[in-house]
Write an enzyme that holds these catalytic residues in place. Structure first.
Site, short mmCIF file in Angstrom:
data_model
loop_
_atom_site.label_atom_id
_atom_site.label_comp_id
_atom_site.label_asym_id
_atom_site.label_seq_id
_atom_site.Cartn_x
_atom_site.Cartn_y
_atom_site.Cartn_z
N ARG A 57 33.16 119.99 -26.97
CA ARG A 57 32.70 119.25 -28.59
C ARG A 57 33.31 119.45 -29.47
O ARG A 57 33.82 119.04 -30.53
CB ARG A 57 31.98 118.73 -28.08
CG ARG A 57 31.42 117.55 -28.95
CD ARG A 57 29.63 116.80 -28.75
NE ARG A 57 29.38 115.67 -30.17
CZ ARG A 57 27.94 115.74 -30.60
NH1 ARG A 57 27.15 117.31 -30.72
NH2 ARG A 57 28.12 115.10 -31.40
N HIS A 61 35.58 116.94 -31.98
CA HIS A 61 34.81 116.93 -33.20
C HIS A 61 35.91 118.13 -34.52
O HIS A 61 35.66 117.65 -35.81
CB HIS A 61 33.54 118.23 -33.73
CG HIS A 61 33.13 116.98 -32.95
ND1 HIS A 61 31.32 116.75 -34.00
CD2 HIS A 61 32.53 115.61 -32.17
CE1 HIS A 61 31.10 115.76 -33.23
NE2 HIS A 61 31.78 115.13 -31.99
N ASN A 89 27.92 116.03 -36.77
CA ASN A 89 27.48 117.70 -36.48
C ASN A 89 26.25 118.14 -36.67
O ASN A 89 25.44 119.24 -36.40
CB ASN A 89 28.50 118.29 -37.55
CG ASN A 89 30.14 117.85 -37.39
OD1 ASN A 89 30.05 117.46 -35.67
ND2 ASN A 89 31.29 117.69 -38.08
N HIS A 188 31.99 113.27 -21.44
CA HIS A 188 30.52 113.12 -21.25
C HIS A 188 29.49 113.49 -19.70
O HIS A 188 28.22 113.17 -19.79
CB HIS A 188 29.80 111.61 -21.74
CG HIS A 188 30.25 112.17 -23.37
ND1 HIS A 188 29.92 110.83 -24.20
CD2 HIS A 188 30.64 112.84 -24.28
CE1 HIS A 188 30.44 111.12 -25.38
NE2 HIS A 188 30.31 112.37 -25.66
C1 HEM Z 1 34.38 108.01 -27.26
C2 HEM Z 1 33.46 108.03 -28.16
C3 HEM Z 1 32.42 109.51 -28.68
C4 HEM Z 1 30.80 109.37 -28.67
C5 HEM Z 1 30.68 107.74 -29.75
C6 HEM Z 1 30.23 110.26 -28.82
C7 HEM Z 1 29.05 110.71 -28.56
C8 HEM Z 1 28.44 111.61 -28.75
C9 HEM Z 1 26.74 111.98 -28.66
C10 HEM Z 1 26.50 110.80 -30.01
C11 HEM Z 1 26.60 113.22 -28.52
C12 HEM Z 1 25.23 113.84 -28.25
C13 HEM Z 1 25.23 114.78 -29.46
C14 HEM Z 1 23.51 114.95 -29.89
O1 HEM Z 1 23.13 114.28 -29.52
O2 HEM Z 1 23.24 116.05 -30.27
C15 HEM Z 1 27.57 113.94 -27.25
C16 HEM Z 1 28.05 114.85 -26.83
C17 HEM Z 1 29.11 115.26 -26.46
N1 HEM Z 1 30.00 114.94 -26.94
FE1 HEM Z 1 30.85 112.69 -27.32
N2 HEM Z 1 31.47 111.37 -28.05
C18 HEM Z 1 32.44 110.70 -28.06
C19 HEM Z 1 33.25 111.15 -27.32
C20 HEM Z 1 33.73 112.38 -26.69
C21 HEM Z 1 35.14 113.15 -26.78
C22 HEM Z 1 36.20 112.61 -26.80
C23 HEM Z 1 34.36 113.97 -26.70
C24 HEM Z 1 35.25 114.97 -26.00
C25 HEM Z 1 36.89 115.23 -24.95
C26 HEM Z 1 33.04 114.65 -26.12
C27 HEM Z 1 32.64 115.37 -26.03
C28 HEM Z 1 31.32 115.66 -25.63
C29 HEM Z 1 30.39 116.47 -24.90
C30 HEM Z 1 31.26 117.86 -24.35
C31 HEM Z 1 29.12 116.78 -25.72
C32 HEM Z 1 27.81 117.21 -25.27
C33 HEM Z 1 27.98 118.98 -26.55
C34 HEM Z 1 26.15 119.39 -25.67
O3 HEM Z 1 25.54 119.27 -25.08
O4 HEM Z 1 26.10 120.51 -26.59
N3 HEM Z 1 32.94 113.48 -26.20
N4 HEM Z 1 28.44 113.02 -28.30
#
Ligand code: HEM
Ligand code: NAG
Ligand code: NAG
Ligand code: NAG
Ligand code: NAG
Ligand code: NAG
Ligand code: NAG
Length: 315
Positions: A57, A61, A89, A188
């Site tokens: 992630r 970002h 973030n 995800h």
């Molecule tokens: C399509 C639009 C996207 C949205 C709206 C989105 C939104 C989010 C949100 C809200 C979270 C949870 C954050 C939290 O609650 O602390 C999250 C986690 C995550 N996102 Fe996305 N995301 C998107 C695309 C992506 C992309 C493109 C990637 C990587 C290529 C990605 C990788 C991740 C990962 C791996 C997590 C888990 C992180 C952790 O457990 O520390 N996301 N995302």
């Protein structure tokens, strides 16, 4: 003569404008760079599985704000505002110390040679591999910014409340296609999200599996407050494996975020979601290709920016 000269000038300009990253960028200047990063990522993920998700992630970002230039890594100081307190973030990005630690190990083998932006790109790939996902050749040669942009972090990092059209627009703004968006959302398949980011979806949206909603409500109270930070896995089926189960979940209306379920909601991306759910090889291939495209978002190259000595501060 004049016209062939102007063609030459145009060609040079086009070359200068198109950033040239290469998989072999460090093969002479720092042959041990990639192995050093891989060993450190593998150790970090072995110690805490979720770190693989957090590192993946971080690269996302980074790339969506000013391009892949490690701007996300810069700490706030008395006279500098970074991106870490931006809404998407704050209290959410993880792994910053792991990256600082990897950078220290890389500095120990090659002084001021490998950028933090490249370390993020390689660590993202190595994280996916460590959790069972596909591999790809990471293009290298990015340099590190001396700036950050909190307002762009707030505007350009997609929010989980977005609808399909808004998600598509957010990726188009970074020259990524709707198909890239569907493939990249497959990230995800690992990691976790906080209740505050999926509460409205499980309580109020209609395209949610009722069994799944009940499961998630148990640890995510309807009222905002003390439960806001409660965690749930983004992939209910195989939460720590990098596989295609994320898409299978969408088929049974069990995406955790509103934005996840938007990809399978009777619209133009349903078809691709079905393909990825049924054909893991297609997902693996397209995810890898889309990661390379995401990694190409406006890098600093040549003499632009700098090679930071410590990823969390400018030299
Ligand atoms: C399509 C639009 C996207 C949205 C709206 C989105 C939104 C989010 C949100 C809200 C979270 C949870 C954050 C939290 O609650 O602390 C999250 C986690 C995550 N996102 Fe996305 N995301 C998107 C695309 C992506 C992309 C493109 C990637 C990587 C290529 C990605 C990788 C991740 C990962 C791996 C997590 C888990 C992180 C952790 O457990 O520390 N996301 N995302
Ligand atoms: C910020 O302050 C530090 C010392 O506290 C100084 O070295 C640095 O040049 C300042 N940076 C800017 C951009 O003013
Ligand atoms: C920061 O990002 C915003 C929104 O994209 C943009 O309008 C602004 O020019 C950027 N600021 C700097 C200093 O680049
Ligand atoms: C979402 O898209 C709609 C049009 O489909 C637009 O009116 C709205 O401003 C967009 N919202 C955001 C947050 O981009
Ligand atoms: C659900 O929608 C209602 C009506 O718009 C709103 O009052 C309530 O706060 C929403 N609940 C959640 C958990 O978002
Ligand atoms: C809800 O999820 C369960 C478990 O995955 C599944 O068996 C069921 O078919 C789903 N229901 C709908 C309407 O998708
Ligand atoms: C940046 O912040 C992190 C977390 O507070 C800290 O561990 C790290 O030492 C900081 N980096 C610098 C250069 O101060």
């Amino acid at each position: 003569m004049a016209s062939s000269l102007s063609v030459l000038v145009l060609l040079c300009l086009a070359t200068a404008a198109k950033a040239q990253l290469s998989p072999n960028f460090y093969s002479r200047s720092c042959p041990r760079a990639l192995a050093t990063i891989k060993a450190a990522v593998t150790a970090a993920v072995a110690q805490e599985t979720r770190m693989g998700a957090s590192l993946l992630r971080l690269h996302f970002h980074d790339c969506f704000v000013q391009g892949c230039d490690a701007s996300v890594l810069l700490n706030d100081t008395a006279n500098f505002t970074g991106e870490q307190t931006a809404f998407p973030n704050a209290g959410s990005i993880r792994g910053l110390n792991v990256i600082d630690n990897i950078k220290a190990q890389v500095e120990a083998v090659c002084k001021q040679t490998v950028s933090c932006a490249d370390i993020l790109a390689v660590a993202a790939r190595d994280s996916v591999v460590a959790l069972g996902g596909p591999s790809w050749r990471v293009l290298l040669g990015r340099r590190d910014s001396t700036t950050a942009n909190i307002s762009q972090a707030n505007s350009d990092l997609p929010a989980p409340s977005l609808d399909l059209a808004n998600l598509t627009a957010a990726f188009a703004k970074k020259s990524l296609s709707r198909s890239d968006m569907v493939a990249l959302s497959g990230a995800h398949t690992i990691g976790q999200a906080q209740c505050q980011n999926f509460r409205a979806h499980i309580y109020n949206d209609t395209n949610v599996n009722s069994t799944f909603a009940t499961l998630r409500k148990a640890n995510c109270p309807a009222a905002s407050g003390s439960g806001d930070g409660n965690l749930a896995p983004l992939d209910v089926t195989t939460p720590t494996a990098f596989d295609n189960a994320y898409y299978g979940n969408l088929l049974v209306q069990s995406g955790l975020l509103h934005s996840d379920q938007q990809l399978f909601n009777g619209g133009p991306t349903d078809r691709l979601v079905r393909t990825y759910a049924s054909t893991p090889r297609r997902f693996n291939r397209d995810f890898a290709l889309a990661m390379v495209r995401m990694g190409n978002i406006s890098p600093l190259t040549g003499t632009q920016g700098q090679i930071r000595l410590t990823c969390s501060k400018v030299n």
